[in-house]
Design an enzyme around this catalytic site. Structure first.
Site, PDB file in Angstrom:
ATOM      1  N   LYS A 277      53.523 -67.127 -60.160  1.00  0.00           N
ATOM      2  CA  LYS A 277      54.333 -65.932 -59.876  1.00  0.00           C
ATOM      3  C   LYS A 277      55.702 -66.339 -59.366  1.00  0.00           C
ATOM      4  CE  LYS A 277      54.867 -63.512 -56.332  1.00  0.00           C
ATOM      5  NZ  LYS A 277      54.830 -62.676 -55.113  1.00  0.00           N
TER       6      LYS A 277
ATOM      7  N   ARG B 141      50.283 -56.255 -49.312  1.00  0.00           N
ATOM      8  CA  ARG B 141      50.093 -55.407 -48.139  1.00  0.00           C
ATOM      9  C   ARG B 141      49.161 -54.236 -48.411  1.00  0.00           C
ATOM     10  NH1 ARG B 141      56.249 -54.277 -47.026  1.00  0.00           N
ATOM     11  NH2 ARG B 141      56.348 -54.808 -49.247  1.00  0.00           N
TER      12      ARG B 141
ATOM     13  N   LYS C 217      55.074 -57.990 -63.536  1.00  0.00           N
ATOM     14  CA  LYS C 217      54.792 -57.383 -62.237  1.00  0.00           C
ATOM     15  C   LYS C 217      56.035 -56.609 -61.783  1.00  0.00           C
ATOM     16  CE  LYS C 217      53.281 -58.333 -57.502  1.00  0.00           C
ATOM     17  NZ  LYS C 217      52.699 -59.320 -56.550  1.00  0.00           N
TER      18      LYS C 217
ATOM     19  N   TYR D  83      59.746 -62.386 -48.299  1.00  0.00           N
ATOM     20  CA  TYR D  83      58.637 -63.200 -47.809  1.00  0.00           C
ATOM     21  C   TYR D  83      58.757 -64.605 -48.325  1.00  0.00           C
ATOM     22  CZ  TYR D  83      56.451 -62.290 -52.357  1.00  0.00           C
ATOM     23  OH  TYR D  83      56.177 -62.205 -53.710  1.00  0.00           O
TER      24      TYR D  83
ATOM     25  N   ARG E  81      52.308 -60.824 -40.030  1.00  0.00           N
ATOM     26  CA  ARG E  81      51.089 -60.032 -40.246  1.00  0.00           C
ATOM     27  C   ARG E  81      50.057 -60.330 -39.158  1.00  0.00           C
ATOM     28  NH1 ARG E  81      51.337 -59.533 -46.001  1.00  0.00           N
ATOM     29  NH2 ARG E  81      53.522 -59.006 -46.421  1.00  0.00           N
TER      30      ARG E  81
ATOM     31  N   SER F 151      53.157 -53.178 -54.905  1.00  0.00           N
ATOM     32  CA  SER F 151      53.112 -51.965 -54.080  1.00  0.00           C
ATOM     33  C   SER F 151      54.440 -51.687 -53.401  1.00  0.00           C
ATOM     34  CB  SER F 151      51.989 -52.067 -53.045  1.00  0.00           C
ATOM     35  OG  SER F 151      52.089 -53.249 -52.282  1.00  0.00           O
ATOM     36  N   GLY F 152      55.240 -52.722 -53.142  1.00  0.00           N
ATOM     37  CA  GLY F 152      56.622 -52.535 -52.711  1.00  0.00           C
ATOM     38  C   GLY F 152      56.831 -51.755 -51.435  1.00  0.00           C
ATOM     39  N   GLY F 153      55.907 -51.782 -50.505  1.00  0.00           N
ATOM     40  CA  GLY F 153      56.078 -51.053 -49.257  1.00  0.00           C
ATOM     41  C   GLY F 153      55.399 -49.703 -49.234  1.00  0.00           C
TER      42      GLY F 153
END
Length: 355
Positions: free
Chosen positions: A141, A299, A225, A355, A37, A267-269
């Site tokens: 998480k 993201r 989630k 990640y 990033r 959000s998954g991309g």
């Protein structure tokens, strides 16, 4: 064994995270991932720059108007901000609940379909969870990763293995006072239709909640989630936000117990604006659902923030972060007007994202 010691606190923390109009900022990228990033905005990946960027996030005044908590990476939980105050204290003084990523990443699943994985990190988790709680974390998480393929994924083996891992994690961290966020992510990779995703996701969620029940997890002190229910990223047919909202809510109603206080979508991309529009559609469809339908975005909350910060402009980065936080807060109430907040328009999809 019942969770007597932390029973009431777990329920109270889960409820505090799942407040109307609120969601989570996922800032739990590993060191290699945050490096990618930072490289995207021309910033070197070293401890000083990681601290500078994450200091920007945790010192954003007004963030608690839209965000209930922040998921941290272990480095950040034990790190001081640029002003010398611990990152976790900055969150606490602003009314934000600190959380921590506790899984140790995925490994190939022997016996599964090609590309399937299982999630590691159970060894030593009880001791780590106790240490994180002592530092100030109040939720955790764990990300399990599943995929859909023509070869038969997700296989029954992958579903069982990842459901059991999520359940063992959830029970373990609850015993140390941390609310578990249960994350069975289904990757967007593939060219399958949205109906295929819905069928596979329903099977995964049913297996997860069966495993949670077998392990005695306190559902009222947990959060889910999941991925939004969408077609594969390469699917040729267009899908409307309304269709995504309808099928996502339908899938959840078939598989998730009403005792769960909140469902916080990843959000998954999806792009920043796309993630907000889809979340808004889910909430318009799910107004009568038993859960808070919020967000836990990484993201999709940080892309514009990173670009505007660009290594030095803290005020611009924080303004961009607040804009996307406000957009998703409105979306979690079913009240977002598309385009009303500035955003980066780039696609955030990465095939086989890890990640």
């Amino acid at each position: 064994m019942t969770l007597v010691q932390h029973h009431d606190d777990l329920i109270a923390t889960a409820a505090a995270i799942a407040l109307p109009g609120k969601g989570l900022l996922a800032a739990d990228e590993s060191t290699p991932t945050i490096g990618k990033r930072l490289a995207g905005v021309g910033v070197e990946n070293n401890e000083a720059m990681r601290r500078a960027y994450r200091s920007l996030l945790v010192t954003t005044d007004g963030l608690a108007d839209f965000i209930s908590g922040v998921i941290l990476y272990e480095e950040t939980l034990f790190q001081d901000a640029d002003d010398g105050l611990p990152m976790v204290e900055h969150l606490q003084k602003r009314g934000l609940i600190p959380g921590i990523k506790v899984d140790m990443g995925v490994q190939p699943l022997a016996g599964g379909c090609a590309g399937e994985t299982w999630c590691t990190g159970l060894a030593g988790l009880q001791d780590r969870a106790a240490r994180y709680y002592a530092r100030g974390a109040r939720f955790a998480k764990w990300r399990a990763v599943l995929r859909i393929s023509e070869a038969g994924a997700p296989s029954e083996l992958a579903i069982r293995e990842n459901a059991w891992g999520l359940a063992r994690y959830a029970r373990t961290v609850q015993e140390e006072g941390l609310v578990p966020i249960v994350e069975p992510e289904i990757l967007m990779d593939g060219d399958h239709a949205i109906e295929t995703t819905a069928a596979r996701q329903e099977a995964v969620l049913k297996a997860v909640y069966a495993a949670l029940a077998e392990n005695g997890v306190l559902l009222e002190g947990s959060l889910l989630k999941p991925s939004m229910t969408t077609a594969g990223a390469s699917h040729h047919a267009l899908q409307s936000p309304r269709q995504v909202g309808r099928i996502t809510v339908q899938t959840l109603k078939r598989a998730v117990p009403a005792a769960v206080p909140g469902i916080l979508f990843l959000s998954g991309g999806l792009g920043e604006e796309e993630a907000s529009v889809y979340l808004d559609a889910i909430n318009r469809e799910g107004r009568r659902s038993p859960w808070h339908l919020g967000f836990s975005y990484g993201r999709a909350l940080q892309q514009s923030c990173l670009k505007h910060w660009h290594g030095s402009d803290v005020a611009a980065g924080q303004a961009a972060l607040l804009a996307r936080a406000r957009a998703n807060s409105e979306a979690s109430l079913g009240a977002y007007q598309p385009g009303s907040q500035p955003s980066d328009g780039d696609s955030l999809f990465v095939a086989g994202y890890s990640y």
